[in-house]
Write an enzyme that holds these catalytic residues in place. Sequence first.
Site, PDB file in Angstrom:
ATOM      1  N   GLU A 145       0.860  -1.185   0.000  1.00  0.00           N
ATOM      2  CA  GLU A 145       0.000   0.000   0.000  1.00  0.00           C
ATOM      3  C   GLU A 145       0.898   1.237   0.000  1.00  0.00           C
ATOM      4  O   GLU A 145       1.785   1.385   0.849  1.00  0.00           O
ATOM      5  CB  GLU A 145      -0.906  -0.026   1.242  1.00  0.00           C
ATOM      6  CG  GLU A 145      -1.864   1.142   1.261  1.00  0.00           C
ATOM      7  CD  GLU A 145      -3.173   0.851   1.991  1.00  0.00           C
ATOM      8  OE1 GLU A 145      -3.436  -0.307   2.352  1.00  0.00           O
ATOM      9  OE2 GLU A 145      -3.940   1.811   2.188  1.00  0.00           O
ATOM     10  N   LYS A 265      -3.863  -0.414  13.904  1.00  0.00           N
ATOM     11  CA  LYS A 265      -4.734   0.613  13.323  1.00  0.00           C
ATOM     12  C   LYS A 265      -6.147   0.160  13.656  1.00  0.00           C
ATOM     13  O   LYS A 265      -6.609  -0.865  13.147  1.00  0.00           O
ATOM     14  CB  LYS A 265      -4.518   0.679  11.811  1.00  0.00           C
ATOM     15  CG  LYS A 265      -5.518   1.555  11.053  1.00  0.00           C
ATOM     16  CD  LYS A 265      -5.122   1.697   9.583  1.00  0.00           C
ATOM     17  CE  LYS A 265      -6.118   2.509   8.789  1.00  0.00           C
ATOM     18  NZ  LYS A 265      -5.702   2.712   7.382  1.00  0.00           N
ATOM     19  N   GLU A 269     -10.550   4.199   8.992  1.00  0.00           N
ATOM     20  CA  GLU A 269     -10.709   3.830   7.586  1.00  0.00           C
ATOM     21  C   GLU A 269     -11.233   2.398   7.433  1.00  0.00           C
ATOM     22  O   GLU A 269     -10.701   1.613   6.644  1.00  0.00           O
ATOM     23  CB  GLU A 269      -9.383   4.018   6.835  1.00  0.00           C
ATOM     24  CG  GLU A 269      -8.921   5.472   6.863  1.00  0.00           C
ATOM     25  CD  GLU A 269      -7.661   5.739   6.037  1.00  0.00           C
ATOM     26  OE1 GLU A 269      -6.860   4.824   5.871  1.00  0.00           O
ATOM     27  OE2 GLU A 269      -7.515   6.890   5.580  1.00  0.00           O
ATOM     28  N   ARG A 302      -2.120   3.347  16.998  1.00  0.00           N
ATOM     29  CA  ARG A 302      -2.135   4.538  16.147  1.00  0.00           C
ATOM     30  C   ARG A 302      -3.294   5.474  16.486  1.00  0.00           C
ATOM     31  O   ARG A 302      -4.412   5.025  16.763  1.00  0.00           O
ATOM     32  CB  ARG A 302      -2.213   4.147  14.668  1.00  0.00           C
ATOM     33  CG  ARG A 302      -0.992   3.366  14.218  1.00  0.00           C
ATOM     34  CD  ARG A 302      -1.139   2.928  12.785  1.00  0.00           C
ATOM     35  NE  ARG A 302      -0.674   3.885  11.809  1.00  0.00           N
ATOM     36  CZ  ARG A 302      -1.342   4.222  10.718  1.00  0.00           C
ATOM     37  NH1 ARG A 302      -2.557   3.759  10.485  1.00  0.00           N
ATOM     38  NH2 ARG A 302      -0.817   5.047   9.845  1.00  0.00           N
ATOM     39  N   ASP A 342      -2.835  14.089   7.130  1.00  0.00           N
ATOM     40  CA  ASP A 342      -2.306  12.840   6.570  1.00  0.00           C
ATOM     41  C   ASP A 342      -1.092  13.074   5.675  1.00  0.00           C
ATOM     42  O   ASP A 342      -1.235  13.048   4.440  1.00  0.00           O
ATOM     43  CB  ASP A 342      -3.416  12.146   5.761  1.00  0.00           C
ATOM     44  CG  ASP A 342      -3.053  10.726   5.396  1.00  0.00           C
ATOM     45  OD1 ASP A 342      -2.041  10.226   5.914  1.00  0.00           O
ATOM     46  OD2 ASP A 342      -3.779  10.118   4.581  1.00  0.00           O
ATOM     47  N   GLU A 370       3.809   9.077  -0.658  1.00  0.00           N
ATOM     48  CA  GLU A 370       2.407   8.973  -1.077  1.00  0.00           C
ATOM     49  C   GLU A 370       1.877  10.299  -1.606  1.00  0.00           C
ATOM     50  O   GLU A 370       1.122  10.326  -2.579  1.00  0.00           O
ATOM     51  CB  GLU A 370       1.543   8.506   0.112  1.00  0.00           C
ATOM     52  CG  GLU A 370       0.054   8.530  -0.194  1.00  0.00           C
ATOM     53  CD  GLU A 370      -0.827   8.097   0.984  1.00  0.00           C
ATOM     54  OE1 GLU A 370      -0.293   7.690   2.024  1.00  0.00           O
ATOM     55  OE2 GLU A 370      -2.062   8.166   0.823  1.00  0.00           O
ATOM     56  N   TRP A 508     -12.984  13.106   2.016  1.00  0.00           N
ATOM     57  CA  TRP A 508     -12.049  12.544   1.034  1.00  0.00           C
ATOM     58  C   TRP A 508     -12.038  13.386  -0.244  1.00  0.00           C
ATOM     59  O   TRP A 508     -11.402  13.032  -1.215  1.00  0.00           O
ATOM     60  CB  TRP A 508     -12.395  11.073   0.726  1.00  0.00           C
ATOM     61  CG  TRP A 508     -12.003  10.125   1.844  1.00  0.00           C
ATOM     62  CD1 TRP A 508     -11.261  10.453   2.943  1.00  0.00           C
ATOM     63  CD2 TRP A 508     -12.316   8.739   1.990  1.00  0.00           C
ATOM     64  NE1 TRP A 508     -11.091   9.354   3.757  1.00  0.00           N
ATOM     65  CE2 TRP A 508     -11.733   8.283   3.205  1.00  0.00           C
ATOM     66  CE3 TRP A 508     -13.043   7.812   1.209  1.00  0.00           C
ATOM     67  CZ2 TRP A 508     -11.841   6.961   3.649  1.00  0.00           C
ATOM     68  CZ3 TRP A 508     -13.139   6.497   1.666  1.00  0.00           C
ATOM     69  CH2 TRP A 508     -12.550   6.076   2.865  1.00  0.00           C
TER      70      TRP A 508
HETATM   71  C1  GCV Z   1      -2.378   2.243   5.344  1.00  0.00           C
HETATM   72  C2  GCV Z   1      -3.735   7.221   4.352  1.00  0.00           C
HETATM   73  C3  GCV Z   1      -3.326   6.345   3.199  1.00  0.00           C
HETATM   74  C4  GCV Z   1      -3.752   4.902   3.423  1.00  0.00           C
HETATM   75  C5  GCV Z   1      -3.128   4.438   4.745  1.00  0.00           C
HETATM   76  C6  GCV Z   1      -3.630   5.354   5.848  1.00  0.00           C
HETATM   77  C7  GCV Z   1      -3.042   5.001   7.199  1.00  0.00           C
HETATM   78  O1  GCV Z   1      -5.111   7.350   4.396  1.00  0.00           O
HETATM   79  O2  GCV Z   1      -3.869   6.851   2.019  1.00  0.00           O
HETATM   80  O3  GCV Z   1      -3.293   4.138   2.351  1.00  0.00           O
HETATM   81  O4  GCV Z   1      -3.448   3.103   5.006  1.00  0.00           O
HETATM   82  O5  GCV Z   1      -3.275   6.673   5.568  1.00  0.00           O
HETATM   83  O6  GCV Z   1      -2.065   5.637   7.556  1.00  0.00           O
HETATM   84  O7  GCV Z   1      -3.546   4.124   7.861  1.00  0.00           O
END
Ligand code: GCV
Length: 676
Positions: A145, A265, A269, A302, A342, A370, A508
């Site tokens: 990811e 986590k 999300e 987290r 983020d 990212e 988003w």
């Molecule tokens: C691992 C952001 C990223 C996600 C990531 C998330 C997180 O939203 O786009 O890909 O997921 O952060 O840190 O948990």
Amino acid sequence: MKKLLSLFLLLSCLLGPVSAEDGSRLWLRQSTDAHAQITTPRQSPTLNIAVRELKQAWKGLPVTLVLKKDKQLSSEGFRIRQVNGKLTVTSPSETGLLYAAYHLIRLQEMQNFGKPSETDQEITENPAYDLRILNHWDNLDRSIERGYAGKSLWNWEELPGTLSDRYEAYARANASIGINATVLNNVNASSKILSAEYLEKVKALADIFRPYGIKVYLSINFASPMQLGGLSTADPLDKDVIAWWKQKAKEIYRTIPDFGGFLVKANSEGQPGPCDFNRTHAEGANMLADALKPYKGIVMWRAFVYSPTDADRAKQAYLEFQPLDGQFRDNVIVQIKNGPVDFQPREPYSPLFGAMPRTPQMVEFQITQEYLGFSNHLAYLAPMWEEFFDFVKPSSLKAIAGVANIGTDTNWCGHPFAQANWYAFGRMAWNPSLTSGTIAEEWLKQTFFDASNPKHAPIAYEIHNMMMESREAVVDYMMPLGLHHLFAWGHHYGPEPWCDVPGARPDWMPSYYHKADKQGIGFDRSHTGSNATAQYPDSLCRLYDDIRTCPDEYLLWFHHAPWQHTMQSGRTLWDELCYRYDHGVQQVRSFQKKWDLAENYIDAERFKDVQSRLKIQARDAVWWKDACLLYFQEFSGMRAPYEVERPIHELDDLKQVKLPIDNHECPTPKMLNERR
Ligand code: GCV
């Protein structure tokens, strides 16, 4: 400039051809023909590595390694002393001696230690944090990811039977910069990682990493007792759930006695968590912490949480976690992203830091880019992390984590300069007071240039400048003046300030963040808006809350400012926005020129690789500038200042661009060419 150029040309003719490189050796490119005299207190896997490294690379005085406790040295600290033409290296631990070996070699490459000197010398080093950890967002199917450097290094299908050479090379690279821990799998975790079958695979990796001082940790799925154990609940207060985790911890430690612990986590999300059972984050974390406690394991919990409520997303982690201060077990560390949203190219620091005085906290940086152009753009991130430490005292943190940018690509990180971010993370985790400039210099001298060759100095200087300016350039051409989250839906590569996906979560959508309208642009987080400024300590709250004192770089983060607002430069906001976007583009063009100067000083492979990625970056910078300025101009109704480059795209065309990529791919040059 002309003079400088002819000097470079002349020097390059004198230099002759440079040997081929594929980037796989990272910053560990020292020659291996040294045969130094090294004395060690005993044989052991770790000391054997230290001796091997020094014997191969160390060209200075004879070295004696000594294992000894010392009040001034923490368990992984070391002292290097030069007395009477000999070096004595002391540490309470074997790992400390290994770190000292890498430190000596680094200093040798930097040309500033280890040669016989008239005066005796002494160096003492202690890491700032006991835990300096990489977070891999690697999935079990080997996709990563937000990973832009190939597939996951961990070949789960072949493990534990087949062990790639890369596993040890990975451990060595980390040890050489002081990283001592790794979370192997994505925080969006599959419960399968805790199955007996996978624990055997994890053990195989842990066994390879151990001599390099690296402990293994795992991300866990909070619903594992249901998904893996067949229980009907994952409620952290349920006795069967508690027993399941205790049993699982026992099994893990039977397999991997020095296992580090869990990263979680939860309720973020779509991930499961204690709130699904009306329990708090503290109750969830503590249940896991109790299971790990007998084995000295820890939980990194987290704080990256936000739900689609009315509350400003930037406030939510604070709102949810701050009231839990003092409720966590002592083997829980709350892991917080550096900024409140983020990993944007620039964010103010997260106000949660310092707001939970009775709870250990750690910062999570994102090494993978990212939101900074993936592995196509050159962005040296140490200045961003340094900026964070301007606000958050390093000593207020318990540990430091970085989301890894490593994959199966031959050069590990995709972009040759992305290696510098891995390197910088390790060096800053060891010593957060090192400056980003010092770290860039270290990395360049070990990775590209020869510190002993005076002809390399002027070009190394130019490339160093390029690195130091690179993150700010990305901020300028993507999201200057505090703008944030203008990214394309899903993949976060290109600009889509207009993005509007029907039915999607409002937070988003870019418009949630930029709020552009006829009056102005920016998110009002002052007392007249979401009042996120009130989460900061008083002095900063006052500074950020008042549009007249809010620093330009955070203006649109904290304020919805009128287009005519007068900036610190004296320009209107609209003009300043245009200049900043334009400046970002011009910066990338200047990087292209600077890089071309390096051509005859370094190998052709890496030279060409960086050169072609800079071409992509230059085109992307124009794409960003045109997309954002053309779109925002529809609201401002104002013309760009005369000096600013005119757009080369039509807004309607840009709105049609859809890159066919997922959240674990980097767009290829071909895809990007087809976009236009
Ligand atoms: C691992 C952001 C990223 C996600 C990531 C998330 C997180 O939203 O786009 O890909 O997921 O952060 O840190 O948990």
